[in-house]
Design an enzyme around this catalytic site. Structure first.
Site, PDB file in Angstrom:
ATOM      1  N   ASP A  73       0.771  -1.389  -0.053  1.00 51.00           N
ATOM      2  CA  ASP A  73       0.070  -0.089   0.139  1.00 51.00           C
ATOM      3  C   ASP A  73       0.742   1.262  -0.132  1.00 51.00           C
ATOM      4  O   ASP A  73       1.786   1.422   0.878  1.00 51.00           O
ATOM      5  CB  ASP A  73      -1.040   0.007   1.249  1.00 51.00           C
ATOM      6  CG  ASP A  73      -2.141   0.875   0.839  1.00 51.00           C
ATOM      7  OD1 ASP A  73      -2.560   1.121  -0.088  1.00 51.00           O
ATOM      8  OD2 ASP A  73      -2.433   1.569   2.152  1.00 51.00           O
ATOM      9  N   TYR A 107       1.261   5.831  -0.652  1.00 50.76           N
ATOM     10  CA  TYR A 107       0.713   7.018  -0.043  1.00 50.76           C
ATOM     11  C   TYR A 107       0.914   8.035  -0.954  1.00 50.76           C
ATOM     12  O   TYR A 107       1.871   8.929  -0.858  1.00 50.76           O
ATOM     13  CB  TYR A 107       1.873   6.967   1.207  1.00 50.76           C
ATOM     14  CG  TYR A 107       1.535   8.060   2.251  1.00 50.76           C
ATOM     15  CD1 TYR A 107       0.402   8.528   2.723  1.00 50.76           C
ATOM     16  CD2 TYR A 107       2.827   8.809   2.857  1.00 50.76           C
ATOM     17  CE1 TYR A 107       0.179   9.371   3.759  1.00 50.76           C
ATOM     18  CE2 TYR A 107       2.574   9.758   3.799  1.00 50.76           C
ATOM     19  CZ  TYR A 107       1.437  10.031   4.079  1.00 50.76           C
ATOM     20  OH  TYR A 107       1.095  11.191   5.122  1.00 50.76           O
ATOM     21  N   HIS A 148      -3.210  13.959   1.281  1.00 52.93           N
ATOM     22  CA  HIS A 148      -3.496  12.965   2.560  1.00 52.93           C
ATOM     23  C   HIS A 148      -2.524  13.257   3.505  1.00 52.93           C
ATOM     24  O   HIS A 148      -1.222  12.949   3.165  1.00 52.93           O
ATOM     25  CB  HIS A 148      -3.492  11.502   2.000  1.00 52.93           C
ATOM     26  CG  HIS A 148      -3.877  10.557   2.937  1.00 52.93           C
ATOM     27  ND1 HIS A 148      -4.527  10.721   4.194  1.00 52.93           N
ATOM     28  CD2 HIS A 148      -2.913   9.430   3.424  1.00 52.93           C
ATOM     29  CE1 HIS A 148      -4.476   9.623   4.715  1.00 52.93           C
ATOM     30  NE2 HIS A 148      -3.689   8.948   4.387  1.00 52.93           N
ATOM     31  N   ARG A 155      -0.649  15.554   5.140  1.00 48.92           N
ATOM     32  CA  ARG A 155       0.207  16.590   5.078  1.00 48.92           C
ATOM     33  C   ARG A 155       1.532  16.009   4.685  1.00 48.92           C
ATOM     34  O   ARG A 155       2.494  15.913   5.612  1.00 48.92           O
ATOM     35  CB  ARG A 155       0.301  17.149   6.745  1.00 48.92           C
ATOM     36  CG  ARG A 155      -1.042  17.786   7.030  1.00 48.92           C
ATOM     37  CD  ARG A 155      -1.032  18.181   8.444  1.00 48.92           C
ATOM     38  NE  ARG A 155      -2.341  18.824   8.787  1.00 48.92           N
ATOM     39  CZ  ARG A 155      -2.637  19.142  10.147  1.00 48.92           C
ATOM     40  NH1 ARG A 155      -1.765  19.132  11.037  1.00 48.92           N
ATOM     41  NH2 ARG A 155      -3.870  19.812  10.424  1.00 48.92           N
ATOM     42  N   GLU A 167     -10.387   4.009   4.109  1.00 47.01           N
ATOM     43  CA  GLU A 167      -9.624   4.731   3.354  1.00 47.01           C
ATOM     44  C   GLU A 167     -10.082   4.619   2.102  1.00 47.01           C
ATOM     45  O   GLU A 167     -10.029   3.290   1.333  1.00 47.01           O
ATOM     46  CB  GLU A 167      -8.088   4.333   3.393  1.00 47.01           C
ATOM     47  CG  GLU A 167      -7.552   4.945   4.748  1.00 47.01           C
ATOM     48  CD  GLU A 167      -5.894   4.707   5.021  1.00 47.01           C
ATOM     49  OE1 GLU A 167      -5.480   5.325   5.959  1.00 47.01           O
ATOM     50  OE2 GLU A 167      -5.425   4.179   3.873  1.00 47.01           O
ATOM     51  N   GLU A 201      -9.421   4.141  -1.481  1.00 50.28           N
ATOM     52  CA  GLU A 201      -8.293   3.839  -2.573  1.00 50.28           C
ATOM     53  C   GLU A 201      -8.670   3.344  -3.991  1.00 50.28           C
ATOM     54  O   GLU A 201      -9.874   2.645  -4.054  1.00 50.28           O
ATOM     55  CB  GLU A 201      -7.184   3.214  -1.742  1.00 50.28           C
ATOM     56  CG  GLU A 201      -7.005   3.603  -0.474  1.00 50.28           C
ATOM     57  CD  GLU A 201      -5.680   2.732   0.079  1.00 50.28           C
ATOM     58  OE1 GLU A 201      -4.834   2.135  -0.753  1.00 50.28           O
ATOM     59  OE2 GLU A 201      -5.260   2.819   1.198  1.00 50.28           O
ATOM     60  N   ASP A 218      -8.660   0.302   2.498  1.00 47.84           N
ATOM     61  CA  ASP A 218      -7.887  -0.154   3.315  1.00 47.84           C
ATOM     62  C   ASP A 218      -8.287   0.234   4.756  1.00 47.84           C
ATOM     63  O   ASP A 218      -7.823   1.222   5.366  1.00 47.84           O
ATOM     64  CB  ASP A 218      -6.251   0.454   2.952  1.00 47.84           C
ATOM     65  CG  ASP A 218      -5.324  -0.007   3.657  1.00 47.84           C
ATOM     66  OD1 ASP A 218      -5.244  -1.330   3.877  1.00 47.84           O
ATOM     67  OD2 ASP A 218      -4.326   0.628   4.198  1.00 47.84           O
ATOM     68  N   ARG A 260      -7.217   3.512  13.753  1.00 44.67           N
ATOM     69  CA  ARG A 260      -6.344   4.790  14.184  1.00 44.67           C
ATOM     70  C   ARG A 260      -5.549   4.832  15.414  1.00 44.67           C
ATOM     71  O   ARG A 260      -4.421   5.187  15.625  1.00 44.67           O
ATOM     72  CB  ARG A 260      -7.025   5.880  13.804  1.00 44.67           C
ATOM     73  CG  ARG A 260      -7.643   6.097  12.530  1.00 44.67           C
ATOM     74  CD  ARG A 260      -6.562   6.071  11.169  1.00 44.67           C
ATOM     75  NE  ARG A 260      -7.317   6.346  10.098  1.00 44.67           N
ATOM     76  CZ  ARG A 260      -6.481   6.234   9.017  1.00 44.67           C
ATOM     77  NH1 ARG A 260      -5.091   5.880   8.794  1.00 44.67           N
ATOM     78  NH2 ARG A 260      -7.206   6.648   7.669  1.00 44.67           N
ATOM     79  N   GLN A 302      -2.941   2.303  15.412  1.00 39.09           N
ATOM     80  CA  GLN A 302      -1.929   2.913  14.586  1.00 39.09           C
ATOM     81  C   GLN A 302      -0.966   4.016  15.235  1.00 39.09           C
ATOM     82  O   GLN A 302       0.146   4.032  15.020  1.00 39.09           O
ATOM     83  CB  GLN A 302      -2.574   3.352  13.219  1.00 39.09           C
ATOM     84  CG  GLN A 302      -1.463   4.047  12.296  1.00 39.09           C
ATOM     85  CD  GLN A 302      -2.244   4.487  10.932  1.00 39.09           C
ATOM     86  OE1 GLN A 302      -3.485   4.520  10.991  1.00 39.09           O
ATOM     87  NE2 GLN A 302      -1.404   5.033  10.059  1.00 39.09           N
ATOM     88  N   LYS A 324      -3.602  -2.103  10.354  1.00 40.07           N
ATOM     89  CA  LYS A 324      -3.864  -2.248   8.941  1.00 40.07           C
ATOM     90  C   LYS A 324      -4.188  -3.678   8.358  1.00 40.07           C
ATOM     91  O   LYS A 324      -4.842  -3.794   7.390  1.00 40.07           O
ATOM     92  CB  LYS A 324      -2.831  -1.694   8.067  1.00 40.07           C
ATOM     93  CG  LYS A 324      -2.540  -0.194   8.335  1.00 40.07           C
ATOM     94  CD  LYS A 324      -3.669   0.664   7.576  1.00 40.07           C
ATOM     95  CE  LYS A 324      -3.031   2.220   7.285  1.00 40.07           C
ATOM     96  NZ  LYS A 324      -3.919   2.957   6.445  1.00 40.07           N
ATOM     97  N   THR A 361      -8.646  -5.652   4.315  1.00 39.36           N
ATOM     98  CA  THR A 361      -8.638  -4.816   3.114  1.00 39.36           C
ATOM     99  C   THR A 361      -9.717  -5.283   2.300  1.00 39.36           C
ATOM    100  O   THR A 361      -9.439  -6.502   1.646  1.00 39.36           O
ATOM    101  CB  THR A 361      -7.120  -5.021   2.374  1.00 39.36           C
ATOM    102  OG1 THR A 361      -6.268  -4.169   3.516  1.00 39.36           O
ATOM    103  CG2 THR A 361      -7.123  -3.937   1.207  1.00 39.36           C
ATOM    104  N   THR A 411      -4.685   6.559   0.394  1.00 33.22           N
ATOM    105  CA  THR A 411      -6.026   7.314   0.383  1.00 33.22           C
ATOM    106  C   THR A 411      -5.932   8.421  -0.709  1.00 33.22           C
ATOM    107  O   THR A 411      -5.049   9.321  -0.779  1.00 33.22           O
ATOM    108  CB  THR A 411      -6.072   7.902   1.778  1.00 33.22           C
ATOM    109  OG1 THR A 411      -6.261   7.052   2.901  1.00 33.22           O
ATOM    110  CG2 THR A 411      -7.523   8.622   1.899  1.00 33.22           C
ATOM    111  N   GLU A 435      -8.898  12.621   8.212  1.00 36.20           N
ATOM    112  CA  GLU A 435      -8.697  13.784   7.631  1.00 36.20           C
ATOM    113  C   GLU A 435      -9.740  14.949   8.100  1.00 36.20           C
ATOM    114  O   GLU A 435      -9.605  16.108   8.011  1.00 36.20           O
ATOM    115  CB  GLU A 435      -8.459  13.872   6.451  1.00 36.20           C
ATOM    116  CG  GLU A 435      -7.293  12.990   5.754  1.00 36.20           C
ATOM    117  CD  GLU A 435      -7.251  13.010   4.288  1.00 36.20           C
ATOM    118  OE1 GLU A 435      -7.441  13.888   3.603  1.00 36.20           O
ATOM    119  OE2 GLU A 435      -6.528  11.978   3.915  1.00 36.20           O
TER     120      GLU A 435
END
Length: 447
Positions: A169, A171, A176, A178, A231, A233, A266, A270, A273, A286, A290, A384, A398
């Protein structure tokens, strides 16, 4: 505090030529059926309409995605063999490709219960098969020559279309989490290796995971996650012969390894995480699930929707650099809906694949650049896909930066149903391409 931990984790972590469009338009004229009264549905032969009604646009002869099905128990054809078989979708009709393969009309690799053999065959076989399948379906005019391979969509179950050999996966959206705080991101696509055996098909429920995180007293606890997120995707399905260990795939040849695309959710915990992520990245937050849609839309089907994507600044190093400075991308509208228990479903975000900063070819070239072997059946997630607008935030984490909320919740609640949809639709192309749905219900944790 667990929300703050989640935030800390997130913060730590060519346009198609006119000739190409003309070729596609010419092909569409070849495929159109003049008997159809609905121009939006004109690439679905009338003999495939159910009950004489034109199907919703998106699954016509210009799409023909690949999937795997079996006959439902109790269906009209439930006496048939119930094995899983490879199929495509035309309107609301499932077409059994395994029978066509057994009869010699299509490659033998389609006479299987999974797509992996066909994925390994390579681009020339994929394109020739698509052309042959279109010809077969155009020739069907209600003479019953293909009735044995046709099934109603509501009479079948859809399954995971291929055995996922590996899942990584990325990014890839600059909107997404910052990414400007990570200098390396602007020079190479960042990602992590996930779990292939927890990739599931749309419709299969997801269980809220147990895990360790910081509670409201800033103490570690092992409990059901309180911060389950989606997420939004896209998944890139890898095909072709692959590269041997120690060899690399070039950017120029990477497109020959893109079989197609699928919707991908995905799922993320949080709070787990935020506590586990430093210094090695996400793990149990994660790996619990999925979800992907049951349909793989081929790269060939998306040719008319290719656009010029982001201009990359700074320019990537030569092994990742597209000519012209911008990346080839796709115009795919994406949206996510949430249906809380006992309530109506509501759309919570809308974005577009064009907001992905790193191209699919760059992801493949980068993944293999150290000699890591890629093979048919590998799945690459884009990460994402968020956009520049507040309503284009592709995950709930977000939303906290923009003040967007769904009721008084911070994250998903038990029995919420999350559904993602994707559609290619532009005024310059006389047909649409649908990716169907990627949907799952979040079930309570097992204590």
């Amino acid at each position: 505090l667990f929300l703050m931990a989640s935030q800390r984790a997130l913060l730590a972590a060519s346009s198609s030529s006119q000739a190409s469009v003309s070729r596609m338009a010419g092909r569409l004229r070849t495929l159109s059926t003049s008997a159809s009264p609905c121009s939006a549905c004109s690439d679905v032969p009338q003999s495939f309409w159910l009950n004489g009604e034109a199907p919703a646009p998106g699954f016509g002869l210009n799409n023909l995605p690949f999937g795997v099905f079996s006959i439902k128990n109790g269906a009209a054809k439930s006496t048939e063999k119930k094995s899983k078989r490879i199929c495509t979708r035309l309107g609301d009709t499932i077409v059994d490709l395994s029978v066509l393969a057994q009869n010699g009309h299509l490659p033998e690799t389609l006479a299987s219960d999974r797509l992996n053999g066909f994925l390994a065959a390579g681009r020339s076989v994929w394109s020739e098969t698509r052309q042959r399948l279109q010809d077969l379906l155009v020739q069907e005019r209600g003479d019953n020559s293909m009735r044995e391979v046709m099934h109603r969509l509501d009479e079948v179950d859809l399954h995971l279309p291929f055995q996922v050999s590996a899942f990584s996966d990325f990014y890839a959206s600059p909107f997404h989490a910052r990414v400007r705080q990570f200098p390396a991101w602007w020079h190479q696509p960042l990602g992590y290796n996930g779990r292939a055996n927890s990739v599931i098909v749309s419709g299969q429920p997801v269980r809220r995971p147990m895990g360790q995180f910081l509670n409201e007293h800033n103490e570690p606890v092992f409990e059901a996650s309180r911060a389950i997120d989606f997420e939004m995707e896209m998944g890139i399905v890898v095909g072709g012969p692959g590269n041997a260990l120690g060899d690399r795939l070039s950017l120029e040849g990477a497109n020959d390894h893109i079989f197609g695309y699928t919707l991908l959710n995905d799922w993320s915990a949080r709070d787990i995480q935020g506590w586990e992520m430093a210094p090695l990245g996400p793990f149990l937050a994660k790996s619990f699930a999925t979800s992907i849609s049951p349909w793989i839309v081929t790269a060939d089907a998306l040719e008319a929707f290719r656009i010029e994507g982001a201009a990359q600044d700074p320019k990537p190093l030569p092994y990742l650099r597209h000519e012209g400075g911008s990346i080839p991308s796709l115009d795919i509208s994406l949206e996510t809906w949430i249906k809380p228990e006992g309530e109506e479903s509501q759309v919570v975000c809308k974005s577009n694949f064009k907001h992905v900063y790193w191209s699919a070819a760059q992801l493949i070239a980068y993944h293999s650049s150290n000699g890591c072997p890629l093979q048919a059946g590998d799945l690459l997630g884009t990460g994402t896909i968020s956009g520049p607008d507040d309503f284009a935030r592709g995950c709930m984490a977000e939303w906290r930066r923009t003040g967007q909320m769904l009721g008084d919740r911070g994250f998903l609640l038990d029995n919420d149903i999350v559904t993602m949809r994707g559609l290619c639709s532009t005024p310059t192309v006389p047909y649409k391409i649908s990716f169907g749905e990627c949907s799952a219900q979040l079930l309570p944790a097992k204590p």
